[in-house]
Design an enzyme around this catalytic site. Structure first.
Site, mmCIF file in Angstrom:
data_model
loop_
_atom_site.group_PDB
_atom_site.id
_atom_site.type_symbol
_atom_site.label_atom_id
_atom_site.label_comp_id
_atom_site.label_asym_id
_atom_site.label_seq_id
_atom_site.Cartn_x
_atom_site.Cartn_y
_atom_site.Cartn_z
ATOM 1 N N GLU A 37 24.656 -7.433 -5.040
ATOM 2 C CA GLU A 37 24.334 -8.500 -5.979
ATOM 3 C C GLU A 37 25.550 -8.647 -6.899
ATOM 4 O O GLU A 37 25.976 -7.660 -7.515
ATOM 5 C CB GLU A 37 23.089 -8.109 -6.784
ATOM 6 C CG GLU A 37 22.574 -9.220 -7.642
ATOM 7 C CD GLU A 37 21.290 -8.836 -8.399
ATOM 8 O OE1 GLU A 37 20.958 -9.553 -9.341
ATOM 9 O OE2 GLU A 37 20.637 -7.829 -8.042
ATOM 10 N N ARG A 265 20.027 7.314 -1.616
ATOM 11 C CA ARG A 265 21.204 6.840 -2.337
ATOM 12 C C ARG A 265 22.035 8.017 -2.832
ATOM 13 O O ARG A 265 21.549 9.149 -2.930
ATOM 14 C CB ARG A 265 20.792 5.956 -3.503
ATOM 15 C CG ARG A 265 19.960 6.685 -4.565
ATOM 16 C CD ARG A 265 19.760 5.851 -5.836
ATOM 17 N NE ARG A 265 19.413 4.474 -5.552
ATOM 18 C CZ ARG A 265 20.100 3.423 -6.031
ATOM 19 N NH1 ARG A 265 21.152 3.597 -6.786
ATOM 20 N NH2 ARG A 265 19.721 2.201 -5.760
ATOM 21 N N LYS A 275 24.239 -0.139 -12.482
ATOM 22 C CA LYS A 275 25.134 -1.176 -12.984
ATOM 23 C C LYS A 275 24.812 -1.524 -14.430
ATOM 24 O O LYS A 275 25.711 -1.803 -15.220
ATOM 25 C CB LYS A 275 24.999 -2.429 -12.116
ATOM 26 C CG LYS A 275 25.950 -2.429 -10.937
ATOM 27 C CD LYS A 275 25.897 -3.744 -10.208
ATOM 28 C CE LYS A 275 25.060 -3.641 -8.971
ATOM 29 N NZ LYS A 275 24.937 -4.851 -8.193
HETATM 30 P P1 ATP Z 1 22.474 -0.515 -9.123
HETATM 31 O O1 ATP Z 1 21.210 0.273 -9.064
HETATM 32 O O2 ATP Z 1 23.679 0.302 -9.415
HETATM 33 O O3 ATP Z 1 22.386 -1.734 -10.001
HETATM 34 P P2 ATP Z 1 21.897 -2.037 -6.829
HETATM 35 O O4 ATP Z 1 21.206 -1.354 -5.739
HETATM 36 O O5 ATP Z 1 21.097 -2.954 -7.678
HETATM 37 O O6 ATP Z 1 22.721 -0.983 -7.657
HETATM 38 P P3 ATP Z 1 23.255 -3.887 -5.196
HETATM 39 O O7 ATP Z 1 24.431 -4.721 -5.530
HETATM 40 O O8 ATP Z 1 21.967 -4.546 -4.953
HETATM 41 O O9 ATP Z 1 23.147 -2.840 -6.354
HETATM 42 O O10 ATP Z 1 23.606 -2.913 -4.003
HETATM 43 C C1 ATP Z 1 24.220 -3.319 -2.815
HETATM 44 C C2 ATP Z 1 23.965 -2.287 -1.765
HETATM 45 O O11 ATP Z 1 24.468 -1.019 -2.168
HETATM 46 C C3 ATP Z 1 22.485 -2.114 -1.493
HETATM 47 O O12 ATP Z 1 22.293 -2.119 -0.091
HETATM 48 C C4 ATP Z 1 22.155 -0.785 -2.083
HETATM 49 O O13 ATP Z 1 21.147 -0.156 -1.360
HETATM 50 C C5 ATP Z 1 23.484 -0.039 -2.006
HETATM 51 N N1 ATP Z 1 23.572 0.959 -3.064
HETATM 52 C C6 ATP Z 1 23.479 0.755 -4.385
HETATM 53 N N2 ATP Z 1 23.563 1.922 -5.067
HETATM 54 C C7 ATP Z 1 23.727 2.897 -4.140
HETATM 55 C C8 ATP Z 1 23.866 4.322 -4.197
HETATM 56 N N3 ATP Z 1 23.859 4.987 -5.350
HETATM 57 N N4 ATP Z 1 24.001 4.997 -3.029
HETATM 58 C C9 ATP Z 1 24.018 4.341 -1.868
HETATM 59 N N5 ATP Z 1 23.895 3.010 -1.740
HETATM 60 C C10 ATP Z 1 23.733 2.283 -2.853
HETATM 61 MG MG MG Z 2 19.929 -4.427 -6.040
#
Ligand code: ATP
Ligand code: MG
Length: 561
Positions: A37, A265, A275
């Site tokens: 995102e 994760r 984020k």
């Molecule tokens: P955050 O929780 O940091 O805001 P998010 O999951 O909302 O992260 P996205 O931009 O939606 O952020 O994530 C893009 C991809 O990265 C998704 O497929 C998500 O599953 C993966 N991802 C995010 N954080 C992690 C993590 N800590 N370990 C592994 N994969 C991750």
């Molecule tokens: Mg997300």
């Protein structure tokens, strides 16, 4: 060069599924995706996901799409999209980049098709327009109660949904919901909202839309539209999988349809990874921007000097499992050291200089001594380091009143200067405020390193630079941004910020460091691994400590534990 071969591809439950699907002919070409995102910079957790998705595509001769998951209308995502693309390229170029084109895909490019799918769902009697407020909807879903609008005729649903799109209704007045089962034990199946009204401009689609699809609808169908075979996400989405499958089935989409797989994760000690929290650190200026070398963003790690190959090795080393766990930050440091020990050339740098005068060494004499660039790599060659009567050594290598078993320099004591001679400290000169300003030493001229005349040994060896030849450089010594292993556990994560996470010193280096390039990594002997910072100018280099030579935190933990 820093380029190193990647560690061999790992094996895990997802790769086993992929291999099986190819073997059985369920799929002939693997398509994965990485769907960030664009609402922040990528962090090391994303790196794990990128290495998994692009890694699988790379290992199984498939494709990995990068798709901006931009279902939320915002006006200011250019910076994020650009940074995401730059970070992904940096991480995978020269490795798994063969299918990554210039431009990313956008979920918002599918808004028309997502809308058409919604009309199909309504026509199949599996979607309805609900006039309840968002609060009422939440409450009813929690209680497992049917909305009084649930059994609207198809024609009315269609008409209302089209008018939602046409902008006839204000925000929050209606939603499109899936007609599944309001009593389902899995709350995600309790007639989830698929579309909501939001009169807001979208970065990519402008004012074209005033209804926006919710995550599950957009994500599932974007995967389908792109022909994704394995949709890999983190464990929180396991509970969404029944809805993912329901959407594909309800629309009776023709195979092949995607399947979702979940993995744990990355969680790291001494780090925050969400984020939302990273944005707070940046906005509140607790760090110097997204690429501050203390940040565990990909851009911060890059600026600190971590290489793409080391980050990929880390992602591969930690592996892919189904069980939530916490990875020790020491694992990241260890992975970096392991690579840099092989690739980094050694240089002599003195961080906190004290002057040493060798009273029995001729004034004006300069010797060119030979130093090995990298003991782990013969091809790295040798260089000359100048040696003279006046030198700098590190203040940390001298103690006036040392404890027993102190093997560095002390009054009356001896130490070897790396690549050079053994010296003995005869006299400590102090300034007006009782600080050591100079050490007067004698050099044993028979003790030259590698020399034929003497192989006399002393316990300590220290680094040094010739005062007449030394150059000034700025060195930024970074430490962990948080001093608690689990900053999130403390309540307010900001209360565990390490006040000593950055020390800036004016150091003295040997002239050979002037030829350094930003791509290369260097070991400052006995101090750690360093990389040039972009703040460097023609007249002054700025160096970032990427990692220390040893794990100093393990010792700390033992002391306090
Ligand atoms: P955050 O929780 O940091 O805001 P998010 O999951 O909302 O992260 P996205 O931009 O939606 O952020 O994530 C893009 C991809 O990265 C998704 O497929 C998500 O599953 C993966 N991802 C995010 N954080 C992690 C993590 N800590 N370990 C592994 N994969 C991750
Ligand atoms: Mg997300």
């Amino acid at each position: 060069m820093n380029k190193t071969a990647d560690v061999t591809a790992p094996s895990d439950f997802i790769r086993e599924v992929v291999a099986d699907d190819l073997r059985t002919g369920k799929h002939t070409k693997i398509v994965t995706r990485f769907p960030p995102e664009p609402n922040g910079y990528l962090h090391i957790g994303h790196a794990k996901s990128i290495c998994l998705n692009f890694g699988i595509a790379h290992e199984f001769n498939g494709v990995c799409n990068i798709r901006m998951d931009d279902t939320n209308p915002t006006k200011e995502e250019t910076e994020y999209v650009d940074s995401i693309m730059a970070d992904v390229h940096w991480l995978i170029d020269d490795w798994a980049d063969k299918n990554l084109g210039g431009a990313p895909l956008y979920t918002s490019d599918y808004f028309d098709r997502l809308y058409q799918f919604a009309l199909q769902l309504i026509d199949k009697g599996k979607g309805y327009v609900d006039d309840m407020t968002p609060e009422e909807t939440d409450e009813f879903r929690r209680l497992g109660k049917e909305s009084r609008f649930r059994n609207r005729p198809i024609a009315e649903n269609r008409d209302l949904f089209e008018r939602m799109k046409a902008g006839e209704f204000p925000d929050g007045t209606r939603t499109l919901r899936a007609k599944i089962d309001v009593n389902a034990p899995n709350v995600w199946l309790r007639d989830p909202v698929l579309y909501r009204i939001r009169h807001a401009s979208h970065h990519h689609t402008g004012d074209k839309w005033c209804i926006y699809p919710m995550y599950d609808w957009a994500h599932t169908l974007s995967d389908y539209i792109e022909g994704i075979t394995h949709s890999i996400c983190t464990l929180e989405f396991e509970v969404h999988r029944p809805l993912y499958d329901w959407i594909l089935q309800a629309l009776e989409l023709s195979p092949p349809v995607p399947h979702q797989y979940e993995f744990a994760r990355l969680n790291l000690t001494y780090a925050v990874m969400s984020k939302r929290k990273l944005i707070q650190l940046v906005r509140e200026k607790l760090v110097n921007g997204w690429d501050d070398p203390r940040m565990l963003t990909i851009s911060g790690l890059r600026r600190r000097g971590v290489t793409a190959s080391a980050l990929r090795a880390f992602a591969y080393n930690i592996g892919i499992t189904k069980y939530p766990s916490m990875t020790d930050m020491a694992v990241l440091d260890h992975t970096i050291r392991e690579e840099f020990n092989r690739t980094a050339e050694r240089r002599l740098v003195v961080l906190h200089p004290i002057k040493v005068v060798l009273t029995n060494y001729p004034e004006g004499k300069v010797e060119e001594l030979e130093a090995v660039n990298n003991p782990e790599d013969e091809n790295a060659g040798r260089r000359k380091v100048s040696f003279g009567r006046e030198l700098f050594i590190d203040a940390a290598d001298f103690m006036e009143a040392p404890p027993p078993k102190y093997f560095r320099l002390k009054p009356g004591g001896e130490v070897r200067l790396k690549y050079a001679y053994i010296i003995k400290c005869d006299e400590v000169i102090k300034d007006g405020s009782d600080n050591v300003s100079e050490l007067h030493c004698t050099v044993d001229l028979e003790s030259k390193s590698g020399g034929a005349t003497s192989n006399r040994k002393v316990k300590g060896t220290i680094h040094w630079v010739s005062a007449a030849h030394a150059r000034d450089v700025e060195v930024r010594l970074y430490d962990r941004l948080f001093s608690e292993a689990e900053p999130d556990a403390a309540g307010d994560f900001k209360s565990s910020i390490n006040p000593n996470s950055l020390e800036i010193v004016n150091a003295k280096c040997e002239p050979a460091l002037s030829d350094a390039t930003p791509e290369k990594r260097y070991q400052f002997e006995r101090l750690g691994y360093f990389a040039l910072d972009p703040d460097s100018t023609a007249s002054k280099q700025v160096w970032n400590r990427t990692v220390t030579l040893k794990d100093t935190w393990a010792k700390e933990a033992k002391k306090s534990g």
